[in-house]
Design a protein around this motif. Structure first.
Motif, mmCIF file in Angstrom:
data_model
loop_
_atom_site.group_PDB
_atom_site.id
_atom_site.type_symbol
_atom_site.label_atom_id
_atom_site.label_comp_id
_atom_site.label_asym_id
_atom_site.label_seq_id
_atom_site.Cartn_x
_atom_site.Cartn_y
_atom_site.Cartn_z
ATOM 1 N N THR A 56 0.825 -1.194 0.000
ATOM 2 C CA THR A 56 0.000 0.000 0.000
ATOM 3 C C THR A 56 0.861 1.247 0.000
ATOM 4 O OG1 THR A 56 -1.723 -1.115 1.242
ATOM 5 C CG2 THR A 56 -1.731 1.268 1.345
ATOM 6 N N VAL A 57 0.489 2.233 -0.830
ATOM 7 C CA VAL A 57 1.130 3.540 -0.845
ATOM 8 C C VAL A 57 0.025 4.578 -0.906
ATOM 9 C CG1 VAL A 57 2.609 5.126 -2.123
ATOM 10 C CG2 VAL A 57 3.168 2.719 -2.071
ATOM 11 N N CYS A 58 0.102 5.601 -0.068
ATOM 12 C CA CYS A 58 -0.892 6.684 -0.083
ATOM 13 C C CYS A 58 -0.166 8.024 -0.039
ATOM 14 C CB CYS A 58 -1.808 6.604 1.130
ATOM 15 S SG CYS A 58 -2.728 5.080 1.250
ATOM 16 N N GLU A 59 -0.673 8.981 -0.784
ATOM 17 C CA GLU A 59 -0.179 10.349 -0.736
ATOM 18 C C GLU A 59 -1.389 11.260 -0.814
ATOM 19 O OE1 GLU A 59 2.287 13.520 -3.454
ATOM 20 O OE2 GLU A 59 2.615 11.387 -3.780
ATOM 21 N N CYS A 69 2.288 7.730 3.145
ATOM 22 C CA CYS A 69 2.495 6.528 3.948
ATOM 23 C C CYS A 69 2.724 5.347 3.013
ATOM 24 C CB CYS A 69 1.322 6.264 4.886
ATOM 25 S SG CYS A 69 -0.191 5.775 4.072
ATOM 26 N N LEU A 70 3.412 4.356 3.512
ATOM 27 C CA LEU A 70 3.600 3.114 2.774
ATOM 28 C C LEU A 70 3.594 1.965 3.753
ATOM 29 C CD1 LEU A 70 6.722 1.801 2.981
ATOM 30 C CD2 LEU A 70 7.218 3.867 1.738
ATOM 31 N N LYS A 83 9.849 -2.696 2.609
ATOM 32 C CA LYS A 83 9.639 -1.511 3.436
ATOM 33 C C LYS A 83 8.360 -1.785 4.216
ATOM 34 C CE LYS A 83 12.986 0.895 1.713
ATOM 35 N NZ LYS A 83 14.179 1.140 2.452
ATOM 36 N N CYS A 84 8.496 -2.021 5.512
ATOM 37 C CA CYS A 84 7.352 -2.458 6.316
ATOM 38 C C CYS A 84 6.331 -1.356 6.532
ATOM 39 C CB CYS A 84 7.828 -2.982 7.662
ATOM 40 S SG CYS A 84 8.850 -4.452 7.490
ATOM 41 N N ILE A 85 6.786 -0.193 6.980
ATOM 42 C CA ILE A 85 5.845 0.904 7.236
ATOM 43 C C ILE A 85 6.613 2.218 7.217
ATOM 44 C CG2 ILE A 85 6.046 0.853 9.746
ATOM 45 C CD1 ILE A 85 2.947 1.307 9.765
ATOM 46 N N GLY A 86 5.967 3.245 6.708
ATOM 47 C CA GLY A 86 6.570 4.572 6.697
ATOM 48 C C GLY A 86 5.479 5.623 6.681
ATOM 49 N N LEU A 87 5.718 6.734 7.355
ATOM 50 C CA LEU A 87 4.752 7.825 7.411
ATOM 51 C C LEU A 87 5.520 9.135 7.402
ATOM 52 C CD1 LEU A 87 1.861 8.858 7.786
ATOM 53 C CD2 LEU A 87 2.200 8.643 10.248
ATOM 54 N N GLU A 88 5.034 10.079 6.621
ATOM 55 C CA GLU A 88 5.684 11.377 6.524
ATOM 56 C C GLU A 88 4.616 12.443 6.374
ATOM 57 O OE1 GLU A 88 8.420 13.360 3.140
ATOM 58 O OE2 GLU A 88 9.138 11.437 3.908
ATOM 59 N N PHE A 104 -3.684 0.233 -3.322
ATOM 60 C CA PHE A 104 -3.907 -0.877 -2.410
ATOM 61 C C PHE A 104 -3.840 -2.148 -3.241
ATOM 62 C CE2 PHE A 104 -6.375 2.771 -0.976
ATOM 63 C CZ PHE A 104 -5.852 2.958 0.291
ATOM 64 N N CYS A 105 -2.707 -2.815 -3.195
ATOM 65 C CA CYS A 105 -2.459 -3.985 -4.039
ATOM 66 C C CYS A 105 -2.730 -3.619 -5.500
ATOM 67 C CB CYS A 105 -3.238 -5.193 -3.561
ATOM 68 S SG CYS A 105 -2.673 -5.740 -1.923
ATOM 69 N N CYS A 106 -3.656 -4.256 -6.179
ATOM 70 C CA CYS A 106 -3.847 -3.994 -7.611
ATOM 71 C C CYS A 106 -4.868 -2.889 -7.898
ATOM 72 C CB CYS A 106 -4.226 -5.265 -8.349
ATOM 73 S SG CYS A 106 -5.781 -5.975 -7.797
ATOM 74 N N ILE A 107 -5.403 -2.238 -6.872
ATOM 75 C CA ILE A 107 -6.369 -1.145 -7.053
ATOM 76 C C ILE A 107 -5.649 0.183 -6.819
ATOM 77 C CG2 ILE A 107 -8.518 -0.088 -6.244
ATOM 78 C CD1 ILE A 107 -8.870 -2.841 -7.603
ATOM 79 N N ASP A 108 -5.768 1.084 -7.785
ATOM 80 C CA ASP A 108 -5.151 2.408 -7.707
ATOM 81 C C ASP A 108 -6.270 3.444 -7.773
ATOM 82 O OD1 ASP A 108 -2.230 3.765 -8.242
ATOM 83 O OD2 ASP A 108 -3.872 4.949 -9.081
ATOM 84 N N LEU A 109 -6.347 4.321 -6.766
ATOM 85 C CA LEU A 109 -7.388 5.323 -6.686
ATOM 86 C C LEU A 109 -6.742 6.707 -6.677
ATOM 87 C CD1 LEU A 109 -10.524 5.251 -4.675
ATOM 88 C CD2 LEU A 109 -8.960 7.100 -4.155
ATOM 89 N N ARG A 110 -7.226 7.619 -7.534
ATOM 90 C CA ARG A 110 -6.653 8.966 -7.630
ATOM 91 C C ARG A 110 -7.736 10.020 -7.694
ATOM 92 N NH1 ARG A 110 -1.026 8.264 -10.281
ATOM 93 N NH2 ARG A 110 -0.756 6.087 -9.789
ATOM 94 N N PHE A 111 -7.431 11.175 -7.083
ATOM 95 C CA PHE A 111 -8.348 12.307 -7.070
ATOM 96 C C PHE A 111 -7.525 13.579 -7.045
ATOM 97 C CE2 PHE A 111 -10.240 15.594 -4.428
ATOM 98 C CZ PHE A 111 -11.410 15.847 -5.115
#
Length: 193
Positions: A56-59, A69-70, A83-88, A104-111
């Protein structure tokens, strides 16, 4: 992770000069996505490139506030597996009203409001894209690179070879070759923009 110091060093990288290459949208290049559903400044895509689709990667950005976060992402460094976990969280120059990129795995959501080069305007339903970047197009289950190229087919390929983008983290300009997906900081000699 080989050591706590390496993990902290990875998470605390604030200068893009320390990174090997400019960032892609989230950890996924927007040109590699296959849109499933999209409405103007929001779209959901499929991304099945292994092993990059794992984890998972979120921005998220809201005016001048940005968080990243990742979790459980494969590492690109030699000798590190995951990379287990990261937050910035950062305060950045305001470039968009609000923006979110999540994989989130094979789902990519953008806005993004307003839509941007990294998050283009799409009208897609059941993997059929009818509108891309305010232009009419009819493509079924194609990646954004193919959709982009079909919209710009009337322009000579050398004119659309490079796209200029801005890194939301540092506001630094970088360039992406839309044919190969390669990104670089230096302005290409054949860039017209």
């Amino acid at each position: 992770i080989r050591s706590t110091e390496q993990f902290v060093s990875y998470i605390n990288k604030s200068s893009m000069d320390e990174l090997d290459e400019p960032p892609k949208t989230g950890s996924v290049d927007v040109m590699d996505l296959v849109p499933c559903v999209g409405m103007c400044c929001f779209f959901i895509s499929c991304y099945t490139e292994l092993p990059d689709c794992l984890g998972t990667v979120c921005e998220t950005s809201l005016c001048c506030l940005k968080s990243e976060c990742l979790m459980c992402k494969t590492a690109k460094e030699e000798g590190t597996y995951c990379k287990c976990i990261g937050l910035e969280c950062d305060v950045i120059p305001c470039s968009v009203c609000c923006m979110s990129r999540s994989q989130f795995c094979c789902i990519d959501l953008r806005f993004s409001l307003p839509p941007s080069d990294d998050i283009p305007c799409l009208l897609t339903l059941l993997c059929c894209t009818c509108c891309y970047d305010w232009s009419c197009v009819c493509k079924f289950a194609k990646d954004i690179r193919d959709i982009h190229n079909s919209v710009n087919a009337d322009i000579a390929p050398e004119e659309v070879k490079w796209k200029q983008l801005t890194d939301p983290k540092t506001s630094r300009v970088y360039f992406v070759n839309i044919e190969t997906g390669k990104s670089q900081w230096e302005k290409p000699a054949d860039f017209d923009g």
